[in-house]
Motif scaffolding. Structure first.
Motif, mmCIF file in Angstrom:
data_model
loop_
_atom_site.group_PDB
_atom_site.id
_atom_site.type_symbol
_atom_site.label_atom_id
_atom_site.label_comp_id
_atom_site.label_asym_id
_atom_site.label_seq_id
_atom_site.Cartn_x
_atom_site.Cartn_y
_atom_site.Cartn_z
ATOM 1 N N ILE A 12 14.240 11.068 7.514
ATOM 2 C CA ILE A 12 15.706 11.423 6.570
ATOM 3 C C ILE A 12 14.948 11.793 5.006
ATOM 4 N N LYS A 13 15.297 13.058 4.784
ATOM 5 C CA LYS A 13 15.086 13.569 3.553
ATOM 6 C C LYS A 13 16.183 13.538 2.560
ATOM 7 N N PHE A 14 15.842 13.150 1.247
ATOM 8 C CA PHE A 14 16.912 12.925 0.121
ATOM 9 C C PHE A 14 16.744 13.825 -0.917
ATOM 10 N N LEU A 35 12.697 9.026 3.913
ATOM 11 C CA LEU A 35 12.705 7.677 4.439
ATOM 12 C C LEU A 35 12.352 7.832 6.000
ATOM 13 N N TYR A 36 11.438 6.977 6.238
ATOM 14 C CA TYR A 36 10.851 6.964 7.631
ATOM 15 C C TYR A 36 11.679 5.688 8.189
ATOM 16 N N ILE A 37 12.167 5.729 9.336
ATOM 17 C CA ILE A 37 13.056 4.556 9.956
ATOM 18 C C ILE A 37 12.336 4.621 11.477
ATOM 19 N N SER A 38 12.181 3.334 11.797
ATOM 20 C CA SER A 38 11.795 2.844 13.166
ATOM 21 C C SER A 38 12.301 1.468 13.569
ATOM 22 N N ASN A 40 13.971 -1.748 12.955
ATOM 23 C CA ASN A 40 14.509 -2.109 11.638
ATOM 24 C C ASN A 40 13.341 -2.204 10.506
ATOM 25 N N LYS A 41 12.351 -1.369 10.521
ATOM 26 C CA LYS A 41 11.459 -0.958 9.928
ATOM 27 C C LYS A 41 11.769 0.160 9.035
ATOM 28 N N GLN A 42 11.571 0.308 7.667
ATOM 29 C CA GLN A 42 11.869 1.570 6.923
ATOM 30 C C GLN A 42 10.718 1.681 5.820
ATOM 31 N N LYS A 43 10.322 2.946 5.588
ATOM 32 C CA LYS A 43 9.474 3.326 4.539
ATOM 33 C C LYS A 43 9.998 4.336 3.720
ATOM 34 N N THR A 44 10.054 3.871 2.539
ATOM 35 C CA THR A 44 10.501 4.847 1.424
ATOM 36 C C THR A 44 9.529 5.419 0.548
ATOM 37 N N VAL A 45 9.241 6.717 0.730
ATOM 38 C CA VAL A 45 8.316 7.557 -0.171
ATOM 39 C C VAL A 45 8.867 8.389 -1.278
ATOM 40 N N LEU A 46 8.363 8.132 -2.445
ATOM 41 C CA LEU A 46 8.568 8.772 -3.656
ATOM 42 C C LEU A 46 7.283 9.653 -4.099
ATOM 43 N N ASP A 47 7.451 10.728 -4.522
ATOM 44 C CA ASP A 47 6.137 11.535 -4.889
ATOM 45 C C ASP A 47 6.701 11.966 -6.386
ATOM 46 N N LEU A 48 5.729 11.495 -7.209
ATOM 47 C CA LEU A 48 6.017 11.709 -8.793
ATOM 48 C C LEU A 48 4.887 12.758 -9.328
ATOM 49 N N GLY A 49 4.521 13.478 -8.543
ATOM 50 C CA GLY A 49 3.231 14.200 -9.135
ATOM 51 C C GLY A 49 2.006 13.563 -9.198
ATOM 52 N N GLN A 50 1.717 12.731 -10.311
ATOM 53 C CA GLN A 50 0.594 12.011 -10.646
ATOM 54 C C GLN A 50 0.524 10.658 -9.882
ATOM 55 N N TYR A 51 1.940 10.352 -9.581
ATOM 56 C CA TYR A 51 1.727 9.119 -9.003
ATOM 57 C C TYR A 51 2.645 9.306 -7.600
ATOM 58 N N ALA A 52 2.225 8.660 -6.467
ATOM 59 C CA ALA A 52 3.053 8.611 -5.231
ATOM 60 C C ALA A 52 3.205 7.242 -4.972
ATOM 61 N N MET A 53 4.307 6.878 -4.523
ATOM 62 C CA MET A 53 4.436 5.380 -4.096
ATOM 63 C C MET A 53 5.488 5.284 -2.987
ATOM 64 N N LEU A 184 1.367 3.984 12.378
ATOM 65 C CA LEU A 184 0.440 4.080 11.249
ATOM 66 C C LEU A 184 1.234 4.287 9.986
ATOM 67 N N GLU A 185 2.453 4.618 10.144
ATOM 68 C CA GLU A 185 3.402 5.131 8.945
ATOM 69 C C GLU A 185 3.416 3.598 8.203
ATOM 70 N N PHE A 186 3.669 2.689 8.948
ATOM 71 C CA PHE A 186 4.101 1.535 8.332
ATOM 72 C C PHE A 186 3.146 0.354 8.021
ATOM 73 N N LEU A 187 1.889 1.019 7.774
ATOM 74 C CA LEU A 187 0.455 0.398 7.314
ATOM 75 C C LEU A 187 -0.054 0.622 5.740
ATOM 76 N N ILE A 188 -0.697 -0.274 5.266
ATOM 77 C CA ILE A 188 -1.144 0.101 4.001
ATOM 78 C C ILE A 188 -2.273 0.814 4.196
ATOM 79 N N PRO A 189 -2.607 1.808 3.382
ATOM 80 C CA PRO A 189 -3.877 2.812 3.760
ATOM 81 C C PRO A 189 -5.150 2.006 3.574
#
Length: 211
Positions: A12-14, A35-38, A40-53, A184-189
């Motif tokens: 889902i894109k916001f 937002l990636y959902i599978s 009851n797992k969800q991953k929220t991705v924010l891209d702030l240019g120099q920072y991504a979280m 793989l989306e739900f793992l730490i790099p």
């Protein structure tokens, strides 16, 4: 509508927008979120240019994971069920008051119901009010919001407007795509340096706003 009882899986894109924020500050604020959902797992991705979280919550395991890439340096911390329970027990704030409404709104082609959430920060005394638009039409992801700002909302949140003092943060879904999300989306790099939450907070200035 999806078959009842089957959980949603997809992306889902916001679009994010703000009111009451000065122009210089506004330039540094994120304008989109994925937002990636599978289940009851969800991953929220924010891209702030120099920072991504990103944050990952797992409603089945009741675990939380936070990752940040600060100009190529990658750090992460995780909390298990016991650590989250301890943090919740130590939180002296009053529980947010959730009021459900029959009002509906269509967001990204999906029918949503309205909820109003009022909460108070015990440390600052600031009261925040949020209008949440959530749906159960996509599937039954019942443990998705076991923690975080949508805790207690039974459904997938596709829209929100949060007001604290004079600042309003709006988040609305623009695209809902069903489909399998890789584990793989739900793992730490692998290259991320894992630390404790305390070490992480110390490194990034103590406060840290939790989503």
């Amino acid at each position: 509508a999806q078959e009842a009882g089957k959980p949603f899986s997809g992306t889902i894109k916001f679009t994010l927008s703000y009111e009451g924020v000065e122009a210089a500050q506004l330039a540094q604020m994120p304008t989109s979120q994925t937002l990636y959902i599978s289940g009851n797992k969800q991953k929220t991705v924010l891209d702030l240019g120099q920072y991504a979280m990103f944050t990952i919550t797992d409603g089945d395991a009741e675990s939380f994971l936070f990752f940040v890439d600060a100009m190529g340096q990658k750090f992460a911390y995780r909390m298990d069920k016991a650590a989250i329970a301890k943090e919740k027990a130590n939180d002296k704030s009053a529980k947010p008051v959730i009021t459900l409404s029959d009002e509906t709104k269509e967001i990204a082609g999906v029918k949503c119901k309205k909820a109003t959430v009022v909460s108070k920060d015990e440390e600052t005394g600031d009261e925040s009010s949020a209008t949440i638009w959530y749906t159960s039409e996509l599937g039954s992801n019942d443990k998705l919001n076991f923690m975080g700002e949508n805790e207690g909302i039974n459904g997938i949140v596709l829209g929100s407007e949060v007001k604290v003092k004079n600042i309003v943060r709006k988040s609305y879904a623009t695209e809902v795509k069903k489909g399998k999300v890789k584990d793989l989306e739900f793992l730490i790099p692998e290259e991320a340096k894992e630390m404790t939450k305390e070490e992480f907070m110390k490194m990034f200035g103590g406060g840290g706003e939790e989503e």
